[in-house]
Design an enzyme around this catalytic site. Structure first.
Site, short mmCIF file in Angstrom:
data_model
loop_
_atom_site.label_atom_id
_atom_site.label_comp_id
_atom_site.label_asym_id
_atom_site.label_seq_id
_atom_site.Cartn_x
_atom_site.Cartn_y
_atom_site.Cartn_z
N HIS A 272 40.24 51.53 42.56
CA HIS A 272 40.32 50.63 43.71
C HIS A 272 38.92 50.39 44.22
O HIS A 272 38.11 51.32 44.27
CB HIS A 272 41.19 51.25 44.81
CG HIS A 272 41.71 50.23 45.77
ND1 HIS A 272 40.93 49.69 46.75
CD2 HIS A 272 42.92 49.63 45.86
CE1 HIS A 272 41.65 48.80 47.41
NE2 HIS A 272 42.85 48.75 46.90
N ASP A 326 49.77 50.84 43.26
CA ASP A 326 50.68 50.35 42.22
C ASP A 326 51.19 51.44 41.29
O ASP A 326 52.08 51.20 40.49
CB ASP A 326 49.98 49.27 41.38
CG ASP A 326 49.86 47.98 42.15
OD1 ASP A 326 50.82 47.64 42.85
OD2 ASP A 326 48.81 47.33 42.07
N1 COA Z 1 40.79 52.75 34.33
C1 COA Z 1 39.65 53.13 33.72
N2 COA Z 1 38.43 52.84 34.18
C2 COA Z 1 38.37 52.14 35.33
C3 COA Z 1 39.53 51.74 36.02
C4 COA Z 1 40.76 52.07 35.47
N3 COA Z 1 41.90 51.68 36.07
N4 COA Z 1 39.15 51.06 37.11
C5 COA Z 1 37.82 51.03 37.12
N5 COA Z 1 37.34 51.70 36.03
C6 COA Z 1 35.93 51.88 35.68
C7 COA Z 1 35.39 50.63 35.00
O1 COA Z 1 35.60 50.67 33.61
C8 COA Z 1 33.95 50.68 35.39
O2 COA Z 1 33.33 51.65 34.60
P1 COA Z 1 31.79 51.46 34.13
O3 COA Z 1 30.99 51.46 35.40
O4 COA Z 1 31.54 52.64 33.26
O5 COA Z 1 31.74 50.15 33.42
C9 COA Z 1 33.98 51.23 36.84
O6 COA Z 1 35.18 52.01 36.89
C10 COA Z 1 34.04 50.15 37.88
O7 COA Z 1 35.11 49.27 37.56
P2 COA Z 1 35.27 47.81 38.13
O8 COA Z 1 36.30 47.08 37.34
O9 COA Z 1 33.92 47.19 38.25
O10 COA Z 1 35.81 48.11 39.57
P3 COA Z 1 36.32 47.03 40.59
O11 COA Z 1 36.12 47.59 41.93
O12 COA Z 1 35.74 45.69 40.28
O13 COA Z 1 37.87 46.92 40.23
C11 COA Z 1 40.18 47.26 40.13
C12 COA Z 1 38.91 47.47 40.96
C13 COA Z 1 41.39 47.64 40.97
C14 COA Z 1 40.30 45.76 39.78
C15 COA Z 1 40.08 48.13 38.86
O14 COA Z 1 40.03 49.48 39.22
C16 COA Z 1 41.25 47.87 37.91
O15 COA Z 1 41.21 46.91 37.14
N6 COA Z 1 42.30 48.74 37.95
C17 COA Z 1 43.45 48.56 37.10
C18 COA Z 1 44.36 47.48 37.66
C19 COA Z 1 45.05 47.93 38.92
O16 COA Z 1 45.61 49.02 39.00
N7 COA Z 1 45.06 47.03 39.92
C20 COA Z 1 45.74 47.27 41.18
C21 COA Z 1 44.77 47.39 42.29
S1 COA Z 1 45.57 47.86 43.79
#
Ligand code: COA
Length: 392
Positions: A272, A326
């Site tokens: 998150h 979620d």
């Molecule tokens: N599983 C594995 N790695 C994850 C992850 C996950 N669910 N969420 C983030 N990471 C890692 C990324 O790979 C990244 O790693 P790196 O720095 O080595 O490249 C780092 O954490 C940052 O990720 P990022 O996507 O830039 O974070 P964000 O703040 O932009 O994204 C979400 C937040 C919620 C979009 C992201 O965590 C995600 O896609 N989660 C899965 C979907 C989900 O559950 N969404 C519901 C949100 S309430």
């Protein structure tokens, strides 16, 4: 043709690009407060766990939108107004019957919500009566729309809301055509409280951007519904269930996680932007799931989910990645008999409260959103006639 990135003619040297606007404040807000390091979430100063234990979804909606807990009279009037406006016009129902039954319910909801703007004329959006009516209509009709599309796509006629049932029990009744068990209705109501607001997430930002143009509230909500539909926002709980089913048994969780992390795939229901610890809503939803399992029987996927959470802790915990809202909500909805592709529309039923709170707050100190960009395209180029362009 060369497409080399060049500098914009404007001086952009002092602009810093922040992809995803991470950490960039774009408004002030008194609606919701998140402490992502402590795992705390308050609506208008009230902790989420206390609201989930003591409030109802409609009372929480009132609190979010008008800023204070309602008096007993205010709450009764609000509940009665919502009960009166639950029904859909036959024109909306007929329109929904023309939607393809294979379409995603979020697309059906977005279209239906937008259509309300056709029926309720656009008056002064600073008129308190207009605001109250729009809030009541949207909170009342969105659940009816979700339930109606569910029956329509099964080839059945939508059923009428039941005036003797409270908000959440009535929604489950319209969806399943059966009066729900009181525990199921209470758990569902508590789920709506947990999802009602979460500061400037993508859909709320979208609602505020749309609101800032002074368009009508139905367009504001329709734009937010469209934004919520994506798998990185509202759709992740559908993917969580798919992931748990793919893992299939608790002893496969570690291997799945190791492979996914090595392949740089995201684990659905984890991570998150705001929380660096377990999302407090995930903790509450897990307890709701356990209440339902104790009463109605367990779900084998719950054991898989717990194994995923345990095994993920040493792998993702050091990066601040823990279960989000979620991760357990899909298991709760599944136990309530809700089809998987309705999970996100149910999120919308709840989040409309937060979107409307932000709509009002945006209008109270409005300035149209118009961010800037760092241009990386070509400078002015010379036109090439069609027959002089080289073939690719
Ligand atoms: N599983 C594995 N790695 C994850 C992850 C996950 N669910 N969420 C983030 N990471 C890692 C990324 O790979 C990244 O790693 P790196 O720095 O080595 O490249 C780092 O954490 C940052 O990720 P990022 O996507 O830039 O974070 P964000 O703040 O932009 O994204 C979400 C937040 C919620 C979009 C992201 O965590 C995600 O896609 N989660 C899965 C979907 C989900 O559950 N969404 C519901 C949100 S309430």
């Amino acid at each position: 043709m060369e497409h080399k990135a060049i500098e914009n003619s404007k001086n952009t040297s002092n602009l810093v690009l922040r992809p995803g606007l991470e950490g960039v404040p774009v408004t002030q807000s008194a609606i919701c407060d998140i402490d992502g390091n402590q795992g705390e979430l308050n609506y208008r100063g009230y902790p989420i766990a206390e609201l989930a234990a003591k409030s109802s979804f409609l009372e929480t909606t009132y609190l979010l939108i008008w800023g204070e807990l309602p008096s007993a009279n205010q709450l009764r009037e609000f509940e009665e107004a919502i009960q009166m406006h639950r029904r859909l016009s036959f024109r909306v129902r007929d329109m929904m019957k023309c939607f393809p039954e294979s379409g995603h319910p979020m697309d059906a909801l977005q279209s239906s919500a937008a259509s309300l703007g056709l029926f309720y004329s656009r008056r002064a959006i600073d008129d308190p009566e207009y605001i109250y009516d729009a809030v009541v209509r949207l909170i009342a009709k969105i659940p009816t729309m979700v339930a109606a599309f569910q029956l329509i796509r099964k080839g059945e006629d939508p059923i009428r809301p039941r005036d003797d049932l409270p908000y959440s029990a009535n929604f489950l009744y319209m969806l399943t055509e059966r009066e729900p068990d009181p525990l199921a209705a209470r758990v569902f109501d508590r789920c709506l409280i947990l999802h009602a607001e979460h500061s400037l997430n993508a859909s709320t930002f979208s609602a505020r951007v749309t609101a800032s143009t002074l368009t009508d509230p139905y367009a504001v909500i329709a734009s937010a519904v469209g934004t919520l539909a994506g798998p990185l926002h509202g759709g992740a709980n559908e993917d969580v269930i798919a992931m748990l089913e793919e893992i299939h048994s608790p002893d496969k969780a570690k291997e799945y996680l190791q492979r996914a992390i090595a392949e740089k795939s995201k684990i659905m229901g984890f991570g998150h932007r705001e929380y660096k610890v377990k999302d407090p809503r995930a903790t509450l939803l897990q307890s709701f799931a356990e209440d339902l399992f104790a009463r109605f029987g367990t779900d084998a996927m719950y054991d898989v989910a717990k194994a995923v959470e345990n095994e993920a802790s040493p792998l993702l915990g050091p990066k601040g990645i823990y279960p989000n809202v979620d991760f357990y909500s899909g298991l709760v909805y599944r136990k309530l008999g809700i089809p998987r592709d309705l999970f996100t529309p149910i999120f919308a039923i709840s989040r409309v409260a937060g979107w409307l709170a932000h709509w009002r707050e945006q209008l109270s100190a409005n300035r149209i959103f118009r961010p800037t960009q760092i241009y990386t395209g070509a400078k002015t180029r010379t036109w090439i006639a069609l027959d002089e362009r080289t073939k690719n």
